[in-house]
Each structure stands twice: as structure tokens, then as C-alpha cells.
Write an enzyme that holds these catalytic residues in place. Sequence first.
Site, short mmCIF file in Angstrom:
data_model
loop_
_atom_site.label_atom_id
_atom_site.label_comp_id
_atom_site.label_asym_id
_atom_site.label_seq_id
_atom_site.Cartn_x
_atom_site.Cartn_y
_atom_site.Cartn_z
N HIS A 131 0.87 -1.18 0.00
CA HIS A 131 0.00 0.00 0.00
C HIS A 131 0.91 1.23 0.00
CE1 HIS A 131 -2.73 2.98 1.85
NE2 HIS A 131 -3.72 2.20 1.45
N ASP A 208 3.02 -4.59 8.09
CA ASP A 208 1.81 -3.79 7.93
C ASP A 208 0.61 -4.74 8.09
OD1 ASP A 208 -0.46 -2.60 6.93
OD2 ASP A 208 0.47 -1.81 5.11
N GLN A 211 -4.61 -5.13 6.97
CA GLN A 211 -5.64 -6.06 6.48
C GLN A 211 -5.64 -7.39 7.23
OE1 GLN A 211 -7.99 -5.21 4.43
NE2 GLN A 211 -7.13 -3.26 3.74
N LYS A 234 -10.51 -0.84 10.64
CA LYS A 234 -10.65 -2.06 9.81
C LYS A 234 -10.99 -3.27 10.67
CE LYS A 234 -7.34 -0.44 6.32
NZ LYS A 234 -8.15 0.13 5.24
N CYS A 372 -4.77 2.32 -3.71
CA CYS A 372 -3.54 2.86 -3.09
C CYS A 372 -2.38 1.88 -3.24
CB CYS A 372 -3.75 3.22 -1.63
SG CYS A 372 -5.01 4.44 -1.36
N1 C6P Z 1 -6.35 0.42 2.83
C1 C6P Z 1 -8.18 0.06 1.28
O1 C6P Z 1 -9.27 0.36 0.78
P1 C6P Z 1 -5.00 3.65 7.22
O2 C6P Z 1 -5.59 4.49 6.14
O3 C6P Z 1 -3.81 4.31 7.86
O4 C6P Z 1 -6.01 3.16 8.21
O5 C6P Z 1 -4.48 2.32 6.50
C2 C6P Z 1 -3.59 2.41 5.41
C3 C6P Z 1 -3.35 1.05 4.85
C4 C6P Z 1 -2.09 0.49 5.00
N2 C6P Z 1 -1.82 -0.74 4.57
C5 C6P Z 1 -2.76 -1.50 3.97
C6 C6P Z 1 -2.42 -2.88 3.53
C7 C6P Z 1 -4.05 -0.99 3.77
O6 C6P Z 1 -4.97 -1.73 3.20
C8 C6P Z 1 -4.35 0.33 4.21
C9 C6P Z 1 -5.69 0.94 3.94
C10 C6P Z 1 -7.67 0.85 2.45
O7 C6P Z 1 -7.52 -0.89 0.87
C11 C6P Z 1 -7.79 2.32 2.19
S1 C6P Z 1 -6.71 2.85 0.91
#
Ligand code: C6P
Length: 414
Positions: A131, A208, A211, A234, A372
Site C-alpha cells: 500500500h 503492515d 488487512q 478495519k 492505493c
Molecule cells: N487500505 C483500502 O481500501 P489507514 O488508512 O492508515 O487506516 O491504513 C492504510 C493502509 C495500509 N496498509 C494497507 C495494507 C491498507 O490496506 C491500508 C488501507 C484501504 O484498501 C484504504 S486505501
Amino acid sequence: MTETFTIEKSLDIAHIRDQFPILKRTVKGKPLIYFDNAATSQKPKQVIDALVDYYSNYNANIHRGIHSLAEEATAAYEATRDEVQRFIGAASREEIIFTRGTTESINLVAFTWGRQNVKEGDEIIISEMEHHSNIVPWQILCLDKKAVLKVIPVNEKGELKMDAYEKLLGPRTKLVSLVHVSNALGTVNPVRDVIDLAHRHGAHVMIDGAQSSVHLDIDVQAMDCDFFAFSSHKVYGPTGVGVLYGKKQLLTDMSVFQGGGEMIKEVSFAGTSYNDLPYKYEAGTPNIADTIAFGTALEFIKHVGKDRIRDHENQLLEYATQRLKQIPGLRIIGEAKEKISVISFVVEGVHPQDLGILLDNRGIAVRTGHHCAQPLMDSFNIPGTTRASFAMYNTKEEIDELIIGLEKAVKLLS
Ligand code: C6P
């Protein structure tokens, strides 16, 4: 096909759905079908109630006051830290730092540990399926330090090329930062192997878990990662809160992130001494209400049972995969052997955004675009995908509706 899917038997879906008020609403006159759970999950009533309860009954700043409200708020906020510690199997509560989310957690490590430990010519390894949150902070650091960012390639199924990874590791590797579960493909990465290899080369590893944390059992001690990040929103909790886990020694040795109240012990114009862990990294008034409700979300998951949720989601994924494959011209992007809860696809001659709009007209929420993860889309030579991602409250009947919607949309658009 139907009899092989016994989803409703393992989880009481009707009861679960009852606890998510938003699932009762309609969109464009149709019952909401929410398949955008990888972007953010919906919130159970218990989480919403926890927010109302805090603001209605004990709203106060924490760690500062000696009055009853402040003590109650502090206890509830700190109870979430304990809940997070259990949720990810951390050795101590001091290893749990509250942030705004995964993005801020990764940036915290890049701007503190990274600034201190990465020197000119050092190397940081990420993967092609990251991401943007796990790409850009390292690019900024590498530019700043004249360090080198190396990328593990991904094969056509959307799996890490482990042999290529081994070749990237070397004496200058300082950090490997890897996504546990890909948001765009659903691939579950072999983090244990990745971490072992990195450690053998003396490199640290950041995972990370944005997910993975909602679907997989997380045990940071067994995994032996050095840092782990995830977001409340999430895992059925509110937005604006996240976690950085770090091994205690690393967090102790790291420099501070932001300066301000709470992160200090004593301040004078001659100099400042910093607070103990975990407060050293939590400057200013935190997001108290949402952190408390995040704890409620983790309790909720525990109550439903993570393995039962995972079984249910796996059945949904398997069913959706079988059904989607029957749509002419549809290609699934990401067919890793180890995969969870996310299904991304493209349809020949059809733009994902047009599909998304037509599905929305039927009350079905999916995400379309690059998710992203633009470099990953480039590696598959596509501008983006349509993505359906599942949660505990989704049903096989909703997938049937998705298939009907897709078949109609594809007919109209191609
Ligand atoms: N992915 C998706 O629709 P935040 O925004 O900080 O809570 O998470 C960022 C992020 C980082 N790593 C991974 C693997 C992610 O999936 C995400 C967030 C969302 O897939 C929003 S772009």
C-alpha cells in the site's frame, strides 16, 4: 453448489447483522450490500454505544486530572491498551503505542527509528504489493539519507517471489517492511519466513497488519516481528485510531516522534526529559473516545470468535471466486495459494469505475481503482480493479446479488 456452503450454520449471521445498524439502510432504494470492508468495516451497535456513553457520561481528558471523570476516562482508555496487547500477543502493554492509524504507525517508525539507524548506502526492502502507506515513508527516508529502496517482485498469481527476496538481502539491509495481507489481492504473505531470513541478515522487520489483523490470529511474539501496525477502523472500531507495536528495547532506544504534552517527564528551557513507554510516543490529547470504542470492537471480535469469522469469510471467498469465474471476460487479479477475504477482478473492455457505479445503483458497495497500490497495478499492467472484500456480516445471498449485478452491468457496458 449451494449445499457445500454451510455459512449460516457456523455463525448466526442474522444475529450478527442485527448488531450492525447501518445494514438496515437502503441505497438507491435497495438494501445495502456492503463489500468495501477492506477500506473500512461497519461498526456494531456496541462500538457506537461506547462512543455515546463516553461523551454522555465521562468525557474528560486523560492522565492529567485527579477528578472522577478523568480517572474513569483514563481507566477506559488504558483498558484498550490491555485489550490490544492480548489481541496481538505482545509481551507487555508498554509495547503498544496508540497512533492515528496504520499510516501514522509506519511514518512513526520511518521518522524515528529510520532517521536514527539508516545511513547513506543502507538498504530498505519492501515489496511490489505494498500500500502507498508502506512505500512513501520509506521513499522519503531513503531520499533524505541517500539510502536505497529495494523491491521484492510479485509473481503472476500475486505471491512474493521468495527467491528474489533472498537475493535482495545483504549486509546493508537495515529494514524489511512488508504487508501481511495485500489489500488489493488478498495474498497472505509468509511473514514468518520473511522475518527469519531478515533477522539472519541482521535486519529488522516491520509488518503492515492493516488487512491481516481483522482476519488472522496475530501473535507478534511468535511472528517475531520488530514492529507491527494496524488500524482500528478495519477491525470494526472507529476511524482515527491505530496501533504501533514495537519490541520494547527498540521503542526504548528510539528517538521521540512528536513533542508536546504527555510525552514529557520534565520540561525546562535548559532541556526536556521524556516520558516512559508508551507515553513517550503519544504527544498531546489523544483520540480518547475512539480509542475506548476500539477496545469495545476488539471485545466484540473476541466474543464472536475470530476463527469462526475467518471460516465464514473463507467460505464466502471460495463461493465468490467460483461464481465470478463463470462470468465471461472476467479475470481475477490475485490467485495466491494463501489468500483471504479480498477478491479483485477486471472485466475485458469494461472500466472498473463504470462497474462500480452500476453496482452502486443496486445498493452494492465495492471499491474500484488502484486501491492505493499503484506500483502493484503497474506490475499487472492494469489501471485498477474492482474489489469486493468480505466481513463477518456478509452472506452468500449478497454474493448472488453481486453476481446478478455484475452480469447485468457487463452486458450493458461491453
Ligand atoms: N487500505 C483500502 O481500501 P489507514 O488508512 O492508515 O487506516 O491504513 C492504510 C493502509 C495500509 N496498509 C494497507 C495494507 C491498507 O490496506 C491500508 C488501507 C484501504 O484498501 C484504504 S486505501
